[in-house]
Design a protein around this motif. Structure first.
Motif, PDB file in Angstrom:
ATOM      1  N   GLY A 144     -16.569  -6.900  61.424  1.00  0.00           N
ATOM      2  CA  GLY A 144     -16.799  -5.478  61.602  1.00  0.00           C
ATOM      3  C   GLY A 144     -17.232  -5.047  62.907  1.00  0.00           C
ATOM      4  N   GLY A 145     -17.257  -6.094  63.750  1.00  0.00           N
ATOM      5  CA  GLY A 145     -18.062  -5.855  65.199  1.00  0.00           C
ATOM      6  C   GLY A 145     -19.466  -5.604  65.163  1.00  0.00           C
ATOM      7  N   ASN A 198     -18.998  -7.982  46.614  1.00  0.00           N
ATOM      8  CA  ASN A 198     -17.789  -7.318  46.297  1.00  0.00           C
ATOM      9  C   ASN A 198     -17.046  -7.214  47.797  1.00  0.00           C
ATOM     10  OD1 ASN A 198     -18.242  -6.070  44.067  1.00  0.00           O
ATOM     11  ND2 ASN A 198     -19.628  -4.519  44.618  1.00  0.00           N
ATOM     12  N   THR A 199     -17.292  -7.623  49.001  1.00  0.00           N
ATOM     13  CA  THR A 199     -16.867  -7.581  50.067  1.00  0.00           C
ATOM     14  C   THR A 199     -15.897  -8.822  50.239  1.00  0.00           C
ATOM     15  OG1 THR A 199     -18.384  -6.508  51.162  1.00  0.00           O
ATOM     16  CG2 THR A 199     -16.976  -7.336  52.501  1.00  0.00           C
ATOM     17  N   TYR A 200     -16.642  -9.959  49.586  1.00  0.00           N
ATOM     18  CA  TYR A 200     -15.980 -11.167  49.741  1.00  0.00           C
ATOM     19  C   TYR A 200     -14.787 -11.364  48.799  1.00  0.00           C
ATOM     20  CZ  TYR A 200     -18.370 -14.797  52.301  1.00  0.00           C
ATOM     21  OH  TYR A 200     -18.795 -15.731  53.558  1.00  0.00           O
ATOM     22  N   THR A 201     -15.082 -10.704  47.564  1.00  0.00           N
ATOM     23  CA  THR A 201     -14.117 -10.415  46.582  1.00  0.00           C
ATOM     24  C   THR A 201     -12.613  -9.773  46.953  1.00  0.00           C
ATOM     25  OG1 THR A 201     -15.500 -10.605  44.801  1.00  0.00           O
ATOM     26  CG2 THR A 201     -13.431  -9.626  44.214  1.00  0.00           C
ATOM     27  N   MET A 202     -12.966  -8.696  47.833  1.00  0.00           N
ATOM     28  CA  MET A 202     -12.106  -7.949  48.513  1.00  0.00           C
ATOM     29  C   MET A 202     -11.219  -8.829  49.303  1.00  0.00           C
ATOM     30  SD  MET A 202     -12.638  -4.553  50.906  1.00  0.00           S
ATOM     31  CE  MET A 202     -11.093  -3.669  51.762  1.00  0.00           C
ATOM     32  N   LEU A 203     -11.764  -9.583  50.079  1.00  0.00           N
ATOM     33  CA  LEU A 203     -11.059 -10.484  51.297  1.00  0.00           C
ATOM     34  C   LEU A 203     -10.341 -11.611  50.670  1.00  0.00           C
ATOM     35  CD1 LEU A 203     -11.155 -11.764  54.005  1.00  0.00           C
ATOM     36  CD2 LEU A 203     -12.926 -13.405  53.223  1.00  0.00           C
ATOM     37  N   LEU A 204     -10.847 -12.121  49.372  1.00  0.00           N
ATOM     38  CA  LEU A 204     -10.031 -13.262  48.767  1.00  0.00           C
ATOM     39  C   LEU A 204      -9.029 -12.236  47.912  1.00  0.00           C
ATOM     40  CD1 LEU A 204     -13.262 -15.171  47.549  1.00  0.00           C
ATOM     41  CD2 LEU A 204     -11.682 -15.817  49.110  1.00  0.00           C
ATOM     42  N   ASN A 205      -9.097 -11.356  47.177  1.00  0.00           N
ATOM     43  CA  ASN A 205      -7.949 -10.602  46.728  1.00  0.00           C
ATOM     44  C   ASN A 205      -6.759 -10.190  47.442  1.00  0.00           C
ATOM     45  OD1 ASN A 205      -8.874 -10.601  43.717  1.00  0.00           O
ATOM     46  ND2 ASN A 205     -10.024  -8.464  44.123  1.00  0.00           N
ATOM     47  N   GLY A 206      -7.218  -9.970  48.871  1.00  0.00           N
ATOM     48  CA  GLY A 206      -6.189  -9.514  50.024  1.00  0.00           C
ATOM     49  C   GLY A 206      -5.526 -11.006  50.360  1.00  0.00           C
ATOM     50  N   THR A 209     -12.226  -5.779  60.776  1.00  0.00           N
ATOM     51  CA  THR A 209     -12.841  -5.504  59.265  1.00  0.00           C
ATOM     52  C   THR A 209     -12.096  -6.389  58.151  1.00  0.00           C
ATOM     53  OG1 THR A 209     -10.834  -3.741  59.113  1.00  0.00           O
ATOM     54  CG2 THR A 209     -13.270  -3.023  59.956  1.00  0.00           C
ATOM     55  N   VAL A 210     -12.294  -6.255  56.980  1.00  0.00           N
ATOM     56  CA  VAL A 210     -11.626  -6.909  55.899  1.00  0.00           C
ATOM     57  C   VAL A 210     -10.191  -6.547  55.999  1.00  0.00           C
ATOM     58  CG1 VAL A 210     -11.436  -7.381  53.504  1.00  0.00           C
ATOM     59  CG2 VAL A 210     -13.701  -7.322  54.695  1.00  0.00           C
ATOM     60  N   PRO A 211      -9.918  -5.121  55.821  1.00  0.00           N
ATOM     61  CA  PRO A 211      -8.329  -4.844  56.126  1.00  0.00           C
ATOM     62  C   PRO A 211      -7.769  -5.442  57.163  1.00  0.00           C
ATOM     63  CG  PRO A 211      -9.579  -2.989  55.277  1.00  0.00           C
ATOM     64  CD  PRO A 211     -10.836  -3.987  55.836  1.00  0.00           C
ATOM     65  N   ASP A 212      -8.456  -5.543  58.306  1.00  0.00           N
ATOM     66  CA  ASP A 212      -7.697  -5.985  59.483  1.00  0.00           C
ATOM     67  C   ASP A 212      -7.412  -7.542  59.463  1.00  0.00           C
ATOM     68  OD1 ASP A 212      -7.905  -3.519  61.071  1.00  0.00           O
ATOM     69  OD2 ASP A 212      -9.988  -4.350  61.862  1.00  0.00           O
ATOM     70  N   ILE A 213      -8.231  -8.277  58.845  1.00  0.00           N
ATOM     71  CA  ILE A 213      -7.875  -9.638  58.481  1.00  0.00           C
ATOM     72  C   ILE A 213      -6.762  -9.734  57.486  1.00  0.00           C
ATOM     73  CG2 ILE A 213      -8.981 -11.649  57.683  1.00  0.00           C
ATOM     74  CD1 ILE A 213      -9.794 -10.767  60.332  1.00  0.00           C
ATOM     75  N   ILE A 214      -6.753  -8.851  56.501  1.00  0.00           N
ATOM     76  CA  ILE A 214      -5.851  -8.866  55.480  1.00  0.00           C
ATOM     77  C   ILE A 214      -4.791  -8.616  56.006  1.00  0.00           C
ATOM     78  CG2 ILE A 214      -4.970  -7.884  53.583  1.00  0.00           C
ATOM     79  CD1 ILE A 214      -7.928  -7.446  52.523  1.00  0.00           C
ATOM     80  N   PHE A 229     -21.542  -1.735  55.204  1.00  0.00           N
ATOM     81  CA  PHE A 229     -20.472  -2.268  54.338  1.00  0.00           C
ATOM     82  C   PHE A 229     -19.381  -1.060  54.623  1.00  0.00           C
ATOM     83  CE2 PHE A 229     -23.853  -4.649  53.031  1.00  0.00           C
ATOM     84  CZ  PHE A 229     -23.144  -6.151  52.477  1.00  0.00           C
ATOM     85  N   LYS A 230     -19.494  -0.051  54.852  1.00  0.00           N
ATOM     86  CA  LYS A 230     -18.510   0.938  55.022  1.00  0.00           C
ATOM     87  C   LYS A 230     -17.448   0.278  56.384  1.00  0.00           C
ATOM     88  CE  LYS A 230     -16.946   5.784  56.286  1.00  0.00           C
ATOM     89  NZ  LYS A 230     -16.129   5.790  54.978  1.00  0.00           N
ATOM     90  N   GLN A 231     -18.194  -0.110  57.166  1.00  0.00           N
ATOM     91  CA  GLN A 231     -17.714  -0.422  58.448  1.00  0.00           C
ATOM     92  C   GLN A 231     -16.823  -2.019  58.196  1.00  0.00           C
ATOM     93  OE1 GLN A 231     -16.650   0.431  61.242  1.00  0.00           O
ATOM     94  NE2 GLN A 231     -16.218  -1.523  62.489  1.00  0.00           N
TER      95      GLN A 231
END
Length: 589
Positions: free
Chosen positions: A428-429, A526-534, A468-473, A454-456
């Motif tokens: 997230g920088g 939750n952030t890790y779970t978001m990454l792994l689901n992606g 960010t997590v969406p960027d990586i996904i 965590f929003k970032q």
């Protein structure tokens, strides 16, 4: 990613300014093993008929892997019962009784050590002779207070001489005898300092060697049990163990098979784990093993390494094989080597020479493992080829190597390569210097700034940089398409949080404290779970977390756990729960 490697190298080379990189310790039983049978406790070759059948659900219920943190005396990982396995290489000092030596200021005397082939000190200069050192010392459990077992330890050794103990260790004279000292170890940050004051005093060649430092309760079992049961409990639930750091892969000088890490080395810190140890661990945990071949390794080295794995790794387990690590990364010697070799072969003006050379070498390594060594059992080997995740298009010269193809070869990806390896890091920088003031201002928020952090991470938009997590996904989606086009699986060789100060921001104590707290925060689950689901949704298969256990600092929070004392953590728990909820979703051929 790159910054974690910078942090590790800065720590290592900072210590190397005053420490020698001596050669590595020994268990006395292993010292007596003949070279031709130099395997851990002399295990026989494993055959398909001898191997116990793995429960069908064992591997399918373990859809993630984990990188095993590298050896050091200051690591909270503590994987072995014998602490000397990860002791700091010998450094030289002058005794207080020798002012002439003190006046010389030691003068980098480590290079003058009289060592045997395994790194044991054969002789020491006498005090008063004008030498630049008169004794040697090493450190164990340095600066990790509370992270290692306290109480009584036994120090076993062969040979004659005198050893003393300082810092958090004190010899119990009445319980000690030659070859077996008993010491009491307290839990402070200084750790254990072991000095050799005299060795081979009678000049018979019987110098002190084979030092082992073991908690007293494991004295009778450590030669067979070997691994710390507390550590085993933390890593046993993963599908794959990636041994990149255990093998000291980055900048590795290993070339010839005879120069490989051996069981008889005095310490494994600085050189890496012997193949025997890695295979033994994988067999014990029924876990696939990921090996990184040194970038300088000869074909003979690679062939013999593969042969050992074929004969001793449980045939129901897979051997993941990778040529070096991040050969794309100019921070490491392997990238410069690949560039030099590629340009020498195909022309100095070839801009992508290092990637084409890396692709060629990955193909050649895979050919040795699959075609020459494993042959009809090649399905036991999974060859990977790694690219930089954020650099779209860099994988093209790696996978296709047109200059090599022009010489009459098939492109690298057609040489048995199974997987395109990428990373899965997000930051997230938050740690960038240009975002420092903004991120620190969040700390005055009622929730301490965690809401915005965590929003970032999960949405972006609050800082100049993404990552960010969406960027990586979205990068997963790109590389998954590339892999599918080549008939490959997409795997993650490393991934997790990359939330660490960078560009000078690592020296801001307030930021360091905040970033460490973010890594430990419950929302990281939750952030890790978001990454792994992606990752799963976008075609990913095996995902390796970087790493198992590591002490956080300004250089990063890389461990899923910070010490073995933790029962869990948001990141570790997220990994375990993801596996429970997501059994292996790709075919395990």
């Amino acid at each position: 990613m790159t910054y974690k490697k910078v942090s590790q190298l800065l720590i290592f080379f900072g210590m190397a300014l005053f420490l020698a990189l001596a050669v590595p310790p020994i268990w006395s039983k292993l010292a007596q093993i003949k070279p031709e049978s130099n395997v851990l406790n002399s295990p026989p070759a494993v055959t398909s008929t001898q191997a116990a059948t793995l429960p069908k659900t064992m591997m399918t219920n373990r859809s993630l892997g984990i990188g095993i943190n590298g050896f050091s005396d200051y690591s909270t990982q503590i994987p072995f019962l014998d602490a000397f396995r990860t002791a700091r290489p010998w450094y030289t000092i002058c005794g207080d009784e020798d002012p002439a030596c003190q006046e010389q200021g030691n003068n980098n005397a480590e290079v003058k050590l009289d060592l045997d082939e395994n790194g044991w000190v054969k002789s020491l200069p006498k005090p008063g002779t004008g030498a630049s050192y008169t004794r040697v010392a090493t450190l164990l459990y340095r600066e990790i207070p509370g992270a290692f077992p306290t109480g009584k330890y036994v120090v076993l050794y062969d040979g004659e001489g005198k050893i003393i103990y300082e810092f958090e260790s004190k010899k119990i004279e009445e319980e000690s005898r030659p070859g077996r000292d008993v010491i009491n170890v307290t839990g402070g940050g200084a750790g254990i300092c072991l000095h050799i004051l005299e060795t081979d005093p009678n000049k018979t060649g019987n110098y002190i060697r084979n030092i082992r430092v073991v908690p007293e309760q494991y004295e009778k079992t450590f030669t067979t049990q070997i691994f710390n049961p507390d550590w085993i409990e933390k890593v046993k639930g993963f599908q794959t163990l990636r041994f990149m750091d255990w093998m000291e892969t980055n900048n590795s000088p290993q070339k010839e098979w005879e120069d490989r890490p051996k069981l008889t080395n005095a310490t494994w810190q600085g050189k890496g784990a012997p193949v025997e140890v890695m295979v033994t661990l994988a067999n014990r945990l029924k876990t696939d093993a990921w090996f990184n071949m040194p970038h300088l390794a000869t074909d003979d080295y690679i062939r013999k390494f593969a042969q050992y794995v074929k004969e001793h790794l449980d045939p129901q387990l897979k051997a993941y094989v990778e040529y070096s690590n991040e050969v794309w990364n100019w921070q490491f010697q392997q990238a410069h080597y690949a560039s030099e070799q590629g340009k020498a072969k195909w022309g100095q003006d070839l801009g992508d020479a290092w990637m084409q050379f890396s692709g060629m070498k990955a193909a050649q390594v895979c050919d040795i493992w699959k075609k020459e060594v494993f042959k009809e059992a090649s399905n036991r080997v999974f060859c990977v080829i790694g690219t930089q995740t954020a650099w779209k298009g860099l994988e093209e010269p790696l996978l296709n190597a047109p200059k090599w193809v022009a010489e009459g070869n098939e492109p690298p990806y057609k040489h048995g390569i199974d997987g395109l390896a990428v990373t899965g890091y997000f930051s997230g920088g938050l740690g960038k210097q240009e975002n420092l003031d903004t991120v620190l201002s969040w700390r005055s928020d009622p929730d301490g700034g965690f809401g915005k952090a965590f929003k970032q991470l999960r949405e972006g938009g609050l800082l100049k940089d993404g990552d960010t997590v969406p960027d990586i996904i979205s990068l997963f989606e790109y590389h998954s398409k590339v892999a599918k086009e080549k008939g490959l699986k997409m795997v993650a060789y490393e991934g997790g949080t990359h939330i660490v100060g960078m560009g000078g921001a690592e020296n801001n104590d307030q930021l360091t404290e905040f970033l460490i707290a973010i890594n430990k925060h419950p929302e990281m689950y939750n952030t890790y779970t978001m990454l792994l689901n992606g990752w799963k949704k976008n075609g990913g298969t095996l995902f390796n977390h970087f790493v198992d256990v590591s002490k956080p600092s300004k250089w990063g929070s890389w461990g899923a756990l910070t010490s073995l004392n933790e029962k869990g953590s948001p990141r570790y728990n997220a990994l375990i729960d993801f596996m429970k909820n997501n059994p292996t979703w790709w075919p395990r051929e």
